[in-house]
Design a protein around this motif. Structure first.
Motif, short mmCIF file in Angstrom:
data_model
loop_
_atom_site.label_atom_id
_atom_site.label_comp_id
_atom_site.label_asym_id
_atom_site.label_seq_id
_atom_site.Cartn_x
_atom_site.Cartn_y
_atom_site.Cartn_z
N LEU A 141 0.82 -1.20 0.00
CA LEU A 141 0.00 0.00 0.00
C LEU A 141 0.86 1.26 0.00
CD1 LEU A 141 -2.40 -1.14 2.87
CD2 LEU A 141 -2.74 -1.47 0.41
N VAL A 142 0.43 2.25 -0.78
CA VAL A 142 1.03 3.58 -0.74
C VAL A 142 -0.09 4.61 -0.77
CG1 VAL A 142 3.18 2.85 -1.85
CG2 VAL A 142 1.27 3.67 -3.27
N HIS A 143 0.29 5.88 -0.61
CA HIS A 143 -0.68 6.97 -0.68
C HIS A 143 -1.24 7.07 -2.10
CE1 HIS A 143 -2.08 11.20 -0.71
NE2 HIS A 143 -2.32 10.98 0.58
N PRO A 144 -2.51 7.42 -2.26
CA PRO A 144 -3.12 7.50 -3.60
C PRO A 144 -2.40 8.44 -4.57
CG PRO A 144 -4.82 7.56 -1.92
CD PRO A 144 -3.52 7.64 -1.20
N SER A 145 -1.71 9.45 -4.06
CA SER A 145 -1.02 10.40 -4.93
C SER A 145 0.36 9.92 -5.36
CB SER A 145 -0.87 11.74 -4.21
OG SER A 145 0.03 11.63 -3.11
N ASN A 146 0.84 8.81 -4.83
CA ASN A 146 2.19 8.34 -5.14
C ASN A 146 2.26 7.85 -6.59
OD1 ASN A 146 4.70 6.89 -5.21
ND2 ASN A 146 4.59 6.66 -3.00
N PRO A 147 3.18 8.37 -7.42
CA PRO A 147 3.26 7.98 -8.83
C PRO A 147 3.86 6.59 -9.04
CG PRO A 147 5.01 9.53 -8.33
CD PRO A 147 4.15 9.45 -7.10
N ASP A 218 -5.40 2.70 6.83
CA ASP A 218 -5.94 4.07 6.97
C ASP A 218 -4.81 5.07 7.17
OD1 ASP A 218 -8.50 3.16 6.66
OD2 ASP A 218 -8.99 3.16 8.80
N ASP A 219 -3.81 4.71 7.97
CA ASP A 219 -2.71 5.63 8.23
C ASP A 219 -1.84 5.83 6.98
OD1 ASP A 219 -3.66 5.91 10.76
OD2 ASP A 219 -2.00 4.90 11.76
N VAL A 220 -1.62 4.77 6.20
CA VAL A 220 -0.87 4.92 4.95
C VAL A 220 -1.61 5.82 3.97
CG1 VAL A 220 -0.07 3.69 2.88
CG2 VAL A 220 0.34 2.71 5.13
N SER A 221 -2.94 5.69 3.91
CA SER A 221 -3.72 6.49 2.96
C SER A 221 -3.71 7.97 3.30
CB SER A 221 -5.17 5.98 2.91
OG SER A 221 -5.86 6.28 4.12
N ARG A 222 -3.28 8.30 4.52
CA ARG A 222 -3.20 9.71 4.92
C ARG A 222 -1.76 10.24 4.91
NH1 ARG A 222 -7.57 8.02 8.67
NH2 ARG A 222 -5.98 7.22 10.12
N ASP A 223 -0.80 9.39 4.52
CA ASP A 223 0.61 9.79 4.58
C ASP A 223 1.24 9.69 3.20
OD1 ASP A 223 3.27 10.22 5.06
OD2 ASP A 223 3.53 8.57 6.49
N PRO A 224 1.49 10.81 2.51
CA PRO A 224 2.10 10.78 1.17
C PRO A 224 3.48 10.12 1.15
CG PRO A 224 1.15 12.93 1.61
CD PRO A 224 1.13 12.18 2.91
N SER A 225 4.12 10.00 2.31
CA SER A 225 5.44 9.36 2.38
C SER A 225 5.34 7.86 2.69
CB SER A 225 6.29 10.02 3.48
OG SER A 225 6.53 11.38 3.19
N GLY A 226 4.15 7.37 2.96
CA GLY A 226 4.00 6.05 3.54
C GLY A 226 4.02 4.89 2.55
N ILE A 227 4.45 3.74 3.03
CA ILE A 227 4.30 2.46 2.36
C ILE A 227 4.10 1.41 3.44
CG2 ILE A 227 6.81 2.04 2.26
CD1 ILE A 227 6.30 0.48 -0.36
N GLY A 228 3.16 0.51 3.22
CA GLY A 228 2.87 -0.51 4.21
C GLY A 228 2.32 -1.76 3.54
N VAL A 235 -7.45 -2.88 1.95
CA VAL A 235 -6.85 -1.84 1.10
C VAL A 235 -7.50 -0.49 1.37
CG1 VAL A 235 -6.52 -1.05 -1.27
CG2 VAL A 235 -6.18 -3.46 -0.70
N ARG A 236 -8.82 -0.48 1.46
CA ARG A 236 -9.57 0.72 1.81
C ARG A 236 -9.22 1.89 0.88
NH1 ARG A 236 -11.65 -0.49 7.18
NH2 ARG A 236 -11.46 1.59 8.04
N ASP A 237 -8.68 3.00 1.40
CA ASP A 237 -8.41 4.18 0.57
C ASP A 237 -6.97 4.28 0.09
OD1 ASP A 237 -11.05 5.11 0.80
OD2 ASP A 237 -10.61 6.05 2.73
N SER A 238 -6.17 3.25 0.34
CA SER A 238 -4.78 3.26 -0.11
C SER A 238 -4.69 2.81 -1.57
CB SER A 238 -3.93 2.35 0.78
OG SER A 238 -3.86 2.84 2.10
N LYS A 239 -3.51 3.01 -2.16
CA LYS A 239 -3.25 2.60 -3.53
C LYS A 239 -2.45 1.30 -3.53
CE LYS A 239 -0.40 3.99 -7.51
NZ LYS A 239 0.43 5.09 -8.10
N LEU A 240 -2.83 0.36 -4.42
CA LEU A 240 -2.17 -0.93 -4.52
C LEU A 240 -1.01 -0.87 -5.51
CD1 LEU A 240 -4.98 -3.63 -4.79
CD2 LEU A 240 -3.10 -3.63 -3.17
N LEU A 241 0.12 -1.49 -5.18
CA LEU A 241 1.22 -1.62 -6.11
C LEU A 241 1.18 -2.99 -6.79
CD1 LEU A 241 4.36 -0.17 -4.25
CD2 LEU A 241 2.72 1.01 -5.74
N ALA A 242 1.61 -3.04 -8.07
CA ALA A 242 1.85 -4.32 -8.75
C ALA A 242 3.23 -4.82 -8.31
CB ALA A 242 1.80 -4.14 -10.26
#
Length: 438
Positions: A141-147, A218-228, A235-242
């Motif tokens: 999981l990463v923040h939704p804005s993470n490219p 939830d905490d990752v989805s609120r942290d642009p620096s986060g990965i978990g 997954v909720r509001d976080s972004k999934l990585l391949a």
């Protein structure tokens, strides 16, 4: 070892004349272990089973302890009560070994030392003890804005060990990486440690640790620096990585890639019982969870059901033209047959999947003539050897299907091509199931 007393349940249809219950507790059934399983899935399965067989309304209450709940069905001036205590997979084994749990919920397989410790009572690796109730994908999981959209397992290990500390090193913004991880009692942590960190990496001590999948996400989805990492249902509001492994293409966790266990971080979710000599309530719940209705609740909970469905896969540029032609008139069923490690014998899940394929054909008006089995092998010393191994695996599944009245299924082998993991990974040795398109 705690002392037991015998209780009689009046719950209609459950056939529970001799339920074993703890003298210190009034619970008819106790499930201890994984937060991944216990947070939502186990309560849903318990509720579904009690509603189906008891007919009464099922209520839920807390115990005053975080991540514990009691499911209750009132019947004839008494109640059937089931405790679900979700404090981590390792806690569930300890509870089962101490006689405090009837069922151990786990998001990882039993460890060899645990199986050996329990061997005097039962073989936890045997089909009557080990029950795969769902398939999960370990979600990165990463923040939704993470490219950043994909990552190899090797890179993931370097990130979580602190060798890579800034997103700019991965094509992202110039921002320090903040790590989020499950706690040491978690089966999700055990899976991540085994599949990602291995013996090469250790988790960086700056990582924030969590008992709850949902809270971590939830905490990752609120942290642009986060990965978990968490279970797929969180997954909720976080972004999934391949995620990729070795030379295999990066895969995002979805219905097909996780159900087939092709996704590199897919995993099985288990319920363990101490052999087949268990109270009827435990046996009934396990049977319900493994059946079609239980698996429908698995899908509803956000995990991946083991009920097969037909999917038209999306091939990438690495897919050989010969394989495209071979499968051009087919859809793929969301089931792979896999083998016990180092053996040609089908594993415990595969034995159950034989019946699931049979049920799929009956319910959809299809026949064995519509199926095609394609075997695969891991990289071998010689291409011809890999081809032979892949064909023998497919033939083994063909014979097993014949034993459940699915006769004469067409089969072939595709050798060591199209790996889903790195060289030497047991996931490469598989048999895929394809069905003719309509």
């Amino acid at each position: 070892m705690p002392r037991f007393t015998r209780m009689t349940s009046k719950l209609p249809g459950l056939l529970l004349p001799t339920i074993m219950a703890f003298q210190a507790q009034a619970y008819d059934l106790e499930i201890h272990g994984s937060n991944t399983v216990g947070a939502t899935l186990a309560p849903m399965l318990v509720t579904g089973y009690l509603e189906e067989h008891g007919g009464g309304q099922v209520t839920s209450r807390g115990t005053g302890v975080e991540n514990e709940k009691v499911l209750r069905t009132p019947v004839n001036n008494r109640a059937t009560e089931v405790l679900v205590a979700a404090h981590g997979s390792s806690t569930g084994f300890k509870a089962l070994a101490a006689g405090k749990a009837h069922i151990w919920a786990s998001s990882r397989p039993v460890k060899p030392q645990e199986a050996e410790q329990f061997r005097a009572r039962a073989d936890l690796n045997a089909p009557e003890s080990e029950h795969v109730i769902a398939i999960d994908g370990l979600a990165i999981l990463v923040h939704p804005s993470n490219p950043v959209s994909k990552m190899s397992i090797e890179t993931l290990g370097r990130v979580f060990s602190g060798q890579i500390r800034n997103w700019s090193e991965l094509g992202g913004p110039d921002r320090p990486i903040q790590l989020y991880a499950r706690d040491d009692r978690s089966g999700t942590w055990d899976t991540f440690k085994s599949l990602v960190l291995g013996k090469e990496f250790e988790l960086d001590n700056t990582a924030r640790r969590y008992e709850s999948n949902d809270q971590l996400s939830d905490d990752v989805s609120r942290d642009p620096s986060g990965i978990g990492f968490s279970g797929l249902a969180s997954v909720r509001d976080s972004k999934l990585l391949a995620i990729s492994e070795g030379k295999a293409p990066a895969l995002r966790p979805n219905q097909l890639t996780v159900a087939s266990e092709d996704y590199p971080l897919s995993r099985r979710l288990f319920m363990y019982t101490p052999g087949s000599d268990v109270p009827p309530l435990s046996a009934g719940l396990i049977g319900f969870a493994l059946g079609q209705q239980g698996q429908a609740l698995v899908a509803e909970s956000g995990f991946i059901s083991q009920n097969p469905i037909a999917v038209k896969p999306e091939f990438d540029d690495s897919t050989p033209e010969s394989f495209r032609r071979l499968t051009g008139n087919y859809h793929r069923l969301t089931v792979n047959f896999r083998f016990s490690e180092g053996r040609t014998k089908l594993d415990n899940k595969a034995r159950r999947d034989l019946l699931r394929v049979q049920q799929y054909l009956l319910q959809n008006g299809r026949s064995a003539d519509d199926l095609l089995l394609i075997g695969f092998a891991d990289t071998q010393s010689h291409e011809l050897r890999a081809q032979m191994i892949s064909e023998l695996r497919a033939l083994s599944v063909r014979k097993a299907l014949q034993e459940v009245n699915v006769p004469e299924v067409a089969y072939t082998g595709y050798g060591q091509y199209m790996p889903v993991g790195g060289s030497g990974n047991s996931r490469n040795g598989r048999v895929e199931v394809w069905i003719k398109s309509r």
